[in-house]
Design a protein around this motif. Sequence first.
Motif, PDB file in Angstrom:
ATOM      1  N   GLN A 282       0.832  -1.204   0.000  1.00 21.34           N
ATOM      2  CA  GLN A 282       0.000   0.000   0.000  1.00 21.34           C
ATOM      3  C   GLN A 282       0.868   1.256   0.000  1.00 21.34           C
ATOM      4  OE1 GLN A 282      -2.326  -0.699   3.496  1.00 21.34           O
ATOM      5  NE2 GLN A 282      -3.816  -2.026   2.455  1.00 21.34           N
ATOM      6  N   LYS A 283       1.961   1.225   0.739  1.00 20.55           N
ATOM      7  CA  LYS A 283       2.892   2.352   0.752  1.00 20.55           C
ATOM      8  C   LYS A 283       3.475   2.608  -0.632  1.00 20.55           C
ATOM      9  CE  LYS A 283       4.621   2.264   5.545  1.00 20.55           C
ATOM     10  NZ  LYS A 283       5.833   2.091   6.388  1.00 20.55           N
ATOM     11  N   GLU A 284       3.866   1.539  -1.309  1.00 19.49           N
ATOM     12  CA  GLU A 284       4.466   1.676  -2.630  1.00 19.49           C
ATOM     13  C   GLU A 284       3.503   2.345  -3.610  1.00 19.49           C
ATOM     14  OE1 GLU A 284       7.243  -2.383  -2.327  1.00 19.49           O
ATOM     15  OE2 GLU A 284       5.458  -2.332  -3.613  1.00 19.49           O
ATOM     16  N   VAL A 285       2.258   1.890  -3.605  1.00 19.92           N
ATOM     17  CA  VAL A 285       1.268   2.462  -4.520  1.00 19.92           C
ATOM     18  C   VAL A 285       0.934   3.894  -4.115  1.00 19.92           C
ATOM     19  CG1 VAL A 285      -1.028   2.196  -5.530  1.00 19.92           C
ATOM     20  CG2 VAL A 285       0.323   0.160  -4.961  1.00 19.92           C
ATOM     21  N   TYR A 286       0.766   4.111  -2.828  1.00 21.00           N
ATOM     22  CA  TYR A 286       0.420   5.446  -2.339  1.00 21.00           C
ATOM     23  C   TYR A 286       1.511   6.454  -2.699  1.00 21.00           C
ATOM     24  CZ  TYR A 286      -1.378   9.107   0.726  1.00 21.00           C
ATOM     25  OH  TYR A 286      -1.884  10.292   1.210  1.00 21.00           O
ATOM     26  N   GLU A 287       2.755   6.089  -2.466  1.00 15.49           N
ATOM     27  CA  GLU A 287       3.870   6.996  -2.769  1.00 15.49           C
ATOM     28  C   GLU A 287       3.947   7.287  -4.260  1.00 15.49           C
ATOM     29  OE1 GLU A 287       5.590   8.750  -0.899  1.00 15.49           O
ATOM     30  OE2 GLU A 287       5.791   7.815   1.069  1.00 15.49           O
ATOM     31  N   ALA A 288       3.618   6.304  -5.087  1.00 14.00           N
ATOM     32  CA  ALA A 288       3.617   6.513  -6.538  1.00 14.00           C
ATOM     33  C   ALA A 288       2.588   7.573  -6.925  1.00 14.00           C
ATOM     34  CB  ALA A 288       3.326   5.194  -7.252  1.00 14.00           C
ATOM     35  N   LEU A 316       3.352  10.196 -16.593  1.00 14.05           N
ATOM     36  CA  LEU A 316       3.950   9.992 -15.267  1.00 14.05           C
ATOM     37  C   LEU A 316       3.336   8.784 -14.566  1.00 14.05           C
ATOM     38  CD1 LEU A 316       4.286  13.548 -13.660  1.00 14.05           C
ATOM     39  CD2 LEU A 316       6.037  12.202 -14.814  1.00 14.05           C
ATOM     40  N   ILE A 317       2.009   8.686 -14.630  1.00 12.95           N
ATOM     41  CA  ILE A 317       1.327   7.565 -13.985  1.00 12.95           C
ATOM     42  C   ILE A 317       1.723   6.254 -14.646  1.00 12.95           C
ATOM     43  CG2 ILE A 317      -0.935   6.527 -13.523  1.00 12.95           C
ATOM     44  CD1 ILE A 317      -2.027   9.389 -13.217  1.00 12.95           C
ATOM     45  N   ALA A 318       1.867   6.270 -15.958  1.00 15.13           N
ATOM     46  CA  ALA A 318       2.305   5.058 -16.667  1.00 15.13           C
ATOM     47  C   ALA A 318       3.686   4.626 -16.189  1.00 15.13           C
ATOM     48  CB  ALA A 318       2.312   5.308 -18.174  1.00 15.13           C
ATOM     49  N   GLN A 319       4.586   5.591 -16.028  1.00 18.89           N
ATOM     50  CA  GLN A 319       5.921   5.272 -15.522  1.00 18.89           C
ATOM     51  C   GLN A 319       5.841   4.651 -14.129  1.00 18.89           C
ATOM     52  OE1 GLN A 319       8.828   8.510 -15.852  1.00 18.89           O
ATOM     53  NE2 GLN A 319       7.629   9.380 -17.510  1.00 18.89           N
ATOM     54  N   GLU A 320       4.974   5.199 -13.280  1.00 19.94           N
ATOM     55  CA  GLU A 320       4.817   4.668 -11.926  1.00 19.94           C
ATOM     56  C   GLU A 320       4.236   3.251 -11.960  1.00 19.94           C
ATOM     57  OE1 GLU A 320       6.001   5.866  -9.298  1.00 19.94           O
ATOM     58  OE2 GLU A 320       6.277   8.014  -9.635  1.00 19.94           O
ATOM     59  N   ASN A 379      -7.080  -5.247  -4.457  1.00 17.94           N
ATOM     60  CA  ASN A 379      -7.984  -4.520  -3.558  1.00 17.94           C
ATOM     61  C   ASN A 379      -7.395  -3.179  -3.118  1.00 17.94           C
ATOM     62  OD1 ASN A 379      -9.832  -6.582  -3.683  1.00 17.94           O
ATOM     63  ND2 ASN A 379      -9.270  -7.491  -1.718  1.00 17.94           N
ATOM     64  N   ILE A 380      -6.673  -2.523  -4.020  1.00 19.34           N
ATOM     65  CA  ILE A 380      -6.058  -1.233  -3.720  1.00 19.34           C
ATOM     66  C   ILE A 380      -6.521  -0.198  -4.732  1.00 19.34           C
ATOM     67  CG2 ILE A 380      -3.900   0.076  -3.587  1.00 19.34           C
ATOM     68  CD1 ILE A 380      -2.489  -2.454  -2.680  1.00 19.34           C
ATOM     69  N   GLU A 405       1.025  12.943   3.602  1.00 17.31           N
ATOM     70  CA  GLU A 405       2.229  12.124   3.708  1.00 17.31           C
ATOM     71  C   GLU A 405       1.925  10.890   4.551  1.00 17.31           C
ATOM     72  OE1 GLU A 405       4.908  12.739   2.085  1.00 17.31           O
ATOM     73  OE2 GLU A 405       4.556  14.817   1.436  1.00 17.31           O
ATOM     74  N   ILE A 406       2.539   9.770   4.213  1.00 17.01           N
ATOM     75  CA  ILE A 406       2.274   8.517   4.918  1.00 17.01           C
ATOM     76  C   ILE A 406       2.574   8.636   6.403  1.00 17.01           C
ATOM     77  CG2 ILE A 406       3.147   6.154   5.230  1.00 17.01           C
ATOM     78  CD1 ILE A 406       3.167   5.844   2.228  1.00 17.01           C
TER      79      ILE A 406
END
Length: 414
Positions: A282-288, A316-320, A379-380, A405-406
Motif C-alpha cells: 500500500q505504501k508503494e502504490v500510495y507513494e507513486a 507519469l502515472i504510466a511510468q509509476e 484490492n487497492i 504524507e504517509i
Amino acid sequence: MNKDTYIENRSKLMNSVEDNSVMILFAGKPAKKTGDEFYQFTPDKNFYYLTGIQEDGHLVVLSKYNNIVSEKLFLTDLDLDKEMWSGKTLRDFEGKEISGINDVSYMKEFTSYLNVLIKGKEKVNLYLDLDREEFEESDSVSNRFAKEIISKYPHINIKNFTSIIAPLRMVKSENEIKEMRKAIEITIEGVKSLMKNVKAGMKEYEIEAYFDFECKTRGVKDYAFRTIAAAGKNATILHYVDNNSELKDGDLILFDLGAQWNLYNADITRAFPINGKFTQRQKEVYEAVLRVNKAVIERIKPGVDSRELNVWAKDLIAQECIGLGLIKEKSEVNRYYWHKIGHSLGLDTHDLGILGREFTFAEGMVFTVEPGIYIAEENIGIRIEDDILVTKDGCEVLTKNMIKEIDEIEEFMK
C-alpha cells in the motif's frame, strides 16, 4: 457575498455580448421526488452567479440595444395561500437588495415585457442556457422555452450563452475564493473526523456519517456531490456511491467528498488504512500516486495547456505503474488509470462541465489535481486530490492543511 459581486458579474457578461441581444436565465424548479414531495432545490448556477438568488421559480432578463444594457428581475407571483404551507417567497424589495437589480417585477408581467423587447426588431439574438450533458437528456426549462419562442418569433436568433459565461466563471473573484476556502476548511475537518473514528467492522455509511455530522454542525446545507466512501476493492470503482460494505482490517478506504458553502464547492480525495497502518505494498502504490500529485501541482501556472498537462500526467502515472510491476508498456496504463488529472472547481464540482474540455490555465482559476492508481486484483484503489488556485506565477494549494504524507497519516491515526 453582497450584491456588488453580482452587479460586477452581470457587467462583465454584458460587455462580452454583441448589440441587439437578450439573455434570459431561469432559477429553475425543484425536481419532483414522489407524490407532493420534491428533491432539495439547487438554483441554476448561472442564474445564481448573476443574481445571488437561491429561491426557485424566478428569472432574470438582461438586454443590450444600442449598447445600452437593461436589467429586469421577475419573481414568482405571490400566492399567500401557498405560503401558509411552504413559506414566504421573495418580495420585490428583497430581490432588489440581493441582486442589485433595481427593476423588479413579478412573473405575470414577463411575457408582455419580452414582447416589447422583441416586437418590431429586425434582428434579435436571444441567449439561453442550452447546454446538455447527453443527447437523451430531458429538455431543461431553457430548452422548452427556446422551442416556444421559435414558434412565436421565428425571426429570433437563438444562441447558447455557455461559451460566453464559461470563461468568466472559471476565473474566480476574491469573494468566490473566500467562499471556497470556507468549504475546504469544513471539508478538511470532516476528513479528520473520519480518520479519527474509522475502525474495522464498521459499514462505509457509518464512517461517512462522521463527515456529515461535522459538516452539519458547521452550517453546511448541501454537499458538492454524493460522498464516495469506498473500502478495499470498492475504491477501484471511480464513482462508487453505494457506501454499504463492511470495512476490513488491512484494507484502505478512499474518501472523495466535499462540503458546499454558499453554493461554492470543495473537492478532496484521501485514502488511508482502516487500521491506521499502511502495508508495504500500500505504501508503494500510495507513494507513486503522491509523487504524481506533487509533480502536477508543481507544473501548474498561467499559460499551461490543460490537454498537454493531461498527456504529461498520464505519462507519469504510466511510468509509476511500470515501476510497480503492473504493466510493461506505457500504452497499458488505461488498465489502472482512466480519468483526467483534474477539473475546474467552483459553483459546480465539475465547473461548467469543463471536464474533458481544453483550456489554458489563467490566474484566478481553481482546479483539482487528482491522480489515481486502481488495482482491483490487489484490492487497492488510491486517489489523492487537492484543490489548486492558479496564481500570478504558479499556484497555491488550497487544501494544504489536509495531510497526505504517509508518516503524517499514520501518526495522526494513532
